[in-house]
Design an enzyme around this catalytic site. Structure first.
Site, PDB file in Angstrom:
ATOM      1  CD  GLU A 107      -2.742  -1.421   2.409  1.00 25.08           C
ATOM      2  OE1 GLU A 107      -2.637  -0.598   3.323  1.00 25.08           O
ATOM      3  OE2 GLU A 107      -3.515  -2.392   2.439  1.00 25.08           O
ATOM      4  CG  ASN A 112      -0.726  -6.683  -1.921  1.00 25.88           C
ATOM      5  OD1 ASN A 112      -1.336  -7.154  -2.867  1.00 25.88           O
ATOM      6  ND2 ASN A 112      -1.171  -6.742  -0.670  1.00 25.88           N
ATOM      7  CG  HIS A 116      -9.790  -5.533   0.447  1.00 22.65           C
ATOM      8  ND1 HIS A 116     -10.062  -6.726   1.087  1.00 22.65           N
ATOM      9  CD2 HIS A 116      -8.465  -5.319   0.617  1.00 22.65           C
ATOM     10  CE1 HIS A 116      -8.964  -7.206   1.625  1.00 22.65           C
ATOM     11  NE2 HIS A 116      -7.970  -6.368   1.344  1.00 22.65           N
ATOM     12  CD  GLU A 174      -4.649  -7.870   1.036  1.00 24.21           C
ATOM     13  OE1 GLU A 174      -5.502  -7.196   1.644  1.00 24.21           O
ATOM     14  OE2 GLU A 174      -3.424  -7.649   1.122  1.00 24.21           O
ATOM     15  CG  ASP A 225     -12.735  -8.765   1.124  1.00 21.04           C
ATOM     16  OD1 ASP A 225     -12.702  -7.717   0.443  1.00 21.04           O
ATOM     17  OD2 ASP A 225     -12.177  -8.853   2.230  1.00 21.04           O
TER      18      ASP A 225
HETATM   19  O1  G3I Z   1      -5.016  -9.995  18.126  1.00 21.54           O
HETATM   20  C1  G3I Z   1      -5.860  -8.992  18.735  1.00 21.54           C
HETATM   21  C2  G3I Z   1      -6.663  -9.571  19.860  1.00 21.54           C
HETATM   22  O2  G3I Z   1      -5.795 -10.003  20.889  1.00 21.54           O
HETATM   23  C3  G3I Z   1      -7.634  -8.507  20.378  1.00 21.54           C
HETATM   24  O3  G3I Z   1      -8.475  -9.093  21.350  1.00 21.54           O
HETATM   25  C4  G3I Z   1      -8.496  -7.955  19.259  1.00 21.54           C
HETATM   26  C5  G3I Z   1      -9.387  -6.827  19.728  1.00 21.54           C
HETATM   27  O4  G3I Z   1      -9.784  -6.007  18.676  1.00 21.54           O
HETATM   28  O5  G3I Z   1      -7.636  -7.460  18.240  1.00 21.54           O
HETATM   29  C6  G3I Z   1      -6.780  -8.438  17.672  1.00 21.54           C
HETATM   30  O6  G3I Z   1      -5.996  -7.843  16.675  1.00 21.54           O
HETATM   31  C7  G3I Z   1      -6.661  -7.530  15.476  1.00 21.54           C
HETATM   32  C8  G3I Z   1      -6.007  -8.275  14.337  1.00 21.54           C
HETATM   33  O7  G3I Z   1      -6.582  -7.912  13.099  1.00 21.54           O
HETATM   34  C9  G3I Z   1      -6.145  -9.793  14.488  1.00 21.54           C
HETATM   35  O8  G3I Z   1      -7.473 -10.171  14.474  1.00 21.54           O
HETATM   36  C10 G3I Z   1      -6.567  -6.036  15.244  1.00 21.54           C
HETATM   37  O9  G3I Z   1      -7.303  -5.346  16.233  1.00 21.54           O
HETATM   38  C11 G3I Z   1      -7.092  -5.692  13.878  1.00 21.54           C
HETATM   39  O10 G3I Z   1      -6.829  -4.317  13.592  1.00 21.54           O
HETATM   40  C12 G3I Z   1      -6.423  -6.520  12.827  1.00 21.54           C
HETATM   41  O11 G3I Z   1      -6.984  -6.229  11.587  1.00 21.54           O
HETATM   42  C13 G3I Z   1      -6.278  -6.676  10.459  1.00 21.54           C
HETATM   43  C14 G3I Z   1      -6.045  -5.519   9.523  1.00 21.54           C
HETATM   44  O12 G3I Z   1      -5.368  -5.998   8.386  1.00 21.54           O
HETATM   45  C15 G3I Z   1      -5.230  -4.413  10.125  1.00 21.54           C
HETATM   46  O13 G3I Z   1      -5.082  -3.379   9.201  1.00 21.54           O
HETATM   47  C16 G3I Z   1      -7.116  -7.733   9.767  1.00 21.54           C
HETATM   48  O14 G3I Z   1      -7.249  -8.889  10.603  1.00 21.54           O
HETATM   49  C17 G3I Z   1      -6.422  -8.114   8.466  1.00 21.54           C
HETATM   50  O15 G3I Z   1      -7.276  -8.974   7.740  1.00 21.54           O
HETATM   51  C18 G3I Z   1      -6.146  -6.864   7.661  1.00 21.54           C
HETATM   52  O16 G3I Z   1      -5.517  -7.215   6.466  1.00 21.54           O
HETATM   53  C19 G3I Z   1      -5.217  -6.137   5.587  1.00 21.54           C
HETATM   54  C20 G3I Z   1      -4.008  -6.570   4.781  1.00 21.54           C
HETATM   55  O17 G3I Z   1      -2.947  -6.918   5.630  1.00 21.54           O
HETATM   56  C21 G3I Z   1      -3.594  -5.478   3.820  1.00 21.54           C
HETATM   57  N1  G3I Z   1      -4.689  -5.080   2.984  1.00 21.54           N
HETATM   58  C22 G3I Z   1      -5.900  -4.701   3.695  1.00 21.54           C
HETATM   59  C23 G3I Z   1      -6.344  -5.819   4.613  1.00 21.54           C
HETATM   60  C24 G3I Z   1      -7.643  -5.473   5.297  1.00 21.54           C
HETATM   61  O18 G3I Z   1      -7.487  -4.403   6.181  1.00 21.54           O
END
Ligand code: G3I
Length: 468
Positions: free
Chosen positions: A178, A219, A255, A283, A285
């Site tokens: 990004e 990416n 996305h 990615e 969806d």
């Molecule tokens: O692991 C913690 C957990 O301990 C806690 O209880 C919980 C509470 O909110 O948060 C958990 O962490 C989260 C993590 O995902 C794992 O689930 C974070 O808050 C959350 O912000 C994080 O989001 C991820 C996101 O990237 C962050 O920007 C998404 O899962 C993930 O799918 C997403 O992936 C990104 C790609 O890397 C890049 N492109 C966009 C895509 C979607 O945002």
């Protein structure tokens, strides 16, 4: 994608490996919502979700079919679907800097290792994700005050360490994630502000040095169609190629929003391919405003099909990865309140019409599964010299059952000796199991499981089951 480092199964180059078997490790029978509503059904349903798992359909087209995964979930039904349907895995979060080095010098590779091990055990390739990003960095990094020299060193060291750790095991890396704003200017990040735009070339060069066999990608999102942002990415890739900077591919995250698949998707993939790089949809969806309706899910199926078909149509498009295969493991509801249902499986692991859209784009011959469905899934839960324990899980989503019967035919002389939570009869190879008096009802969103012990010898292939 390239030769494996170890004595594990040797790998072919770039195109995904051939199907492991024409028989999926686990088969699912499906009853349509309309048919399943109400009383006992005795007729066999039309078909299971697809002739072959998506990974095998994709492989036959010379493409890969991937999913983002969460390592801790790779057991049970989630693990079975991830292993059966996909031949690429991308760690959704496990390889990000904040995950692997939460405090400086203290590393946590547990989930990343788990995913790579799972992939190798299931004949899958891994896309590493991601090395250089503005998000999900550890706070010690983002809160630090660094000179350019220090920042450059941190970048090089991180890449050398992480890429080096998995050297020879990963097919590809999303090296830079990004880098652009929507208008095509560079995003003001820790890296851009500290090192200038050449942080991208620096990262790619470091990654190549750490693992010469991994394909190196940039990416980004909102670069699926021809627009200012994708044109900026195009110009960057062209310039990197001209300068001899190692760049192998472009990842289009995809996305997408229902009704907004860019009409120029295939044209855009083709123009990157014409630059001499691979393109992957990394990615995918397609989110919709909730609640999901049959009409929206049908439209979503068409749109999944269109996206996969655009990749199939361009030879340098290496494959499609969905960003989570089940709605229960999707980032969408957290980030876009009111939106969801963005993936090919619902929250109960029933394939949605979108699954059929992907399958048909990959040459599958069955029509997309209907919106509401009850499925029966057979699995072997334990096996020893002469015997095994099996189970069948009946799950409903958008449909319900008031009674049920599951039938299958054994192909290798297996014989059931005992069953629980169902009444099973076997005549020669034909098995029929009906609900017990207490578990005929399977509500919408619910499931019922029954089990059995059986004997086997020679081989114990998984039979196709039908739910009636
Ligand atoms: O692991 C913690 C957990 O301990 C806690 O209880 C919980 C509470 O909110 O948060 C958990 O962490 C989260 C993590 O995902 C794992 O689930 C974070 O808050 C959350 O912000 C994080 O989001 C991820 C996101 O990237 C962050 O920007 C998404 O899962 C993930 O799918 C997403 O992936 C990104 C790609 O890397 C890049 N492109 C966009 C895509 C979607 O945002």
């Amino acid at each position: 994608m390239r030769t494996s480092r170890s004595s594990r199964t040797s790998r072919t180059s770039r195109a995904p490996r051939a199907p492991r078997s024409s028989v999926p490790s686990r088969l699912t029978a499906l009853v349509t919502g309309a048919a399943a509503l109400g009383a006992l059904l005795t007729a066999a349903p039309a078909a299971h979700a697809a002739d072959l798992p998506l990974r095998d359909l994709a492989a036959a087209k010379g493409k890969a079919m991937g999913t983002a995964v969460t390592g801790s979930k790779l057991t049970g039904t989630y693990g079975e679907i991830a292993g059966r349907e996909f031949n690429w895995l991308t760690p959704g979060n496990a390889m990000k800097w904040g995950s692997v080095e939460p405090t400086r010098g203290n590393f946590n590779w547990t989930e990343a290792d788990q995913i790579v091990d799972f992939a190798e055990a299931h004949g899958q390739e891994v896309r590493g994700h991601t090395l250089v990003w503005h998000s999900q960095n550890p706070s010690w990094l983002t809160n630090g005050t660094w000179t350019s020299a220090q920042l450059g060193q941190l970048l090089n060291d991180h890449i050398a360490l992480e890429v080096g750790r998995y050297k020879g095991r990963l097919a590809a890396w999303d090296v830079v994630n990004e880098p652009f704003n929507e208008d095509g200017t560079y995003r003001q990040t820790l890296w851009y502000n500290g090192l200038g735009a050449d942080y991208i070339a620096q990262a790619l060069t470091a990654a190549r040095a750490a693992d010469p066999s991994a394909k190196l990608y940039i990416n980004d999102y909102n670069v699926e169609g021809v627009n200012a942002k994708s044109t900026a990415l195009y110009n960057l890739v062209r310039s990197l190629k001209e300068r001899g900077v190692p760049i192998d591919g472009v990842g289009l995250q995809a996305h997408l929003i229902l009704g907004q698949v860019p009409s120029t998707l295939q044209q855009n993939i083709q123009r990157f391919a014409d630059l001499g790089v691979d393109v992957a949809i990394t990615e995918l969806d397609i989110r919709m405003q909730l609640p999901a309706t049959a009409a929206k899910l049908a439209q979503q199926a068409d749109e999944y099909k269109a996206v996969v078909a655009a990749c199939v149509a361009v030879s340098r498009c290496t494959g499609v990865t969905v960003w989570g295969f089940t709605d229960s493991d999707s980032w969408i509801p957290d980030v876009f309140p009111g939106y969801g249902a963005a993936t090919p499986y619902d929250e109960n692991y029933a394939p949605k019409p979108a699954y059929g859209g992907i399958a048909t784009a990959l040459g599958g011959t069955t029509t997309p599964p209907p919106t509401g469905a009850c499925t029966a899934t057979y699995s072997v839960t334990n096996q020893w010299n002469t015997g095994f324990t099996g189970q069948v899980r009946i799950a409903c989503s958008g449909a319900s059952l008031s009674s049920w019967k599951v039938n299958w035919t054994y192909g290798a002389g297996q014989r059931i000796s005992q069953a629980w939570n169902a009444t099973c009869t076997q005549t020669d190879a034909a098995v029929s199991c009906a609900n017990a008096s207490w578990n005929g009802t399977v509500p919408d969103g619910g499931s019922v499981t029954f089990g059995f012990n059986a004997s086997w010898s020679g081989s114990n292939p998984v039979p196709a089951v039908t739910l009636g």
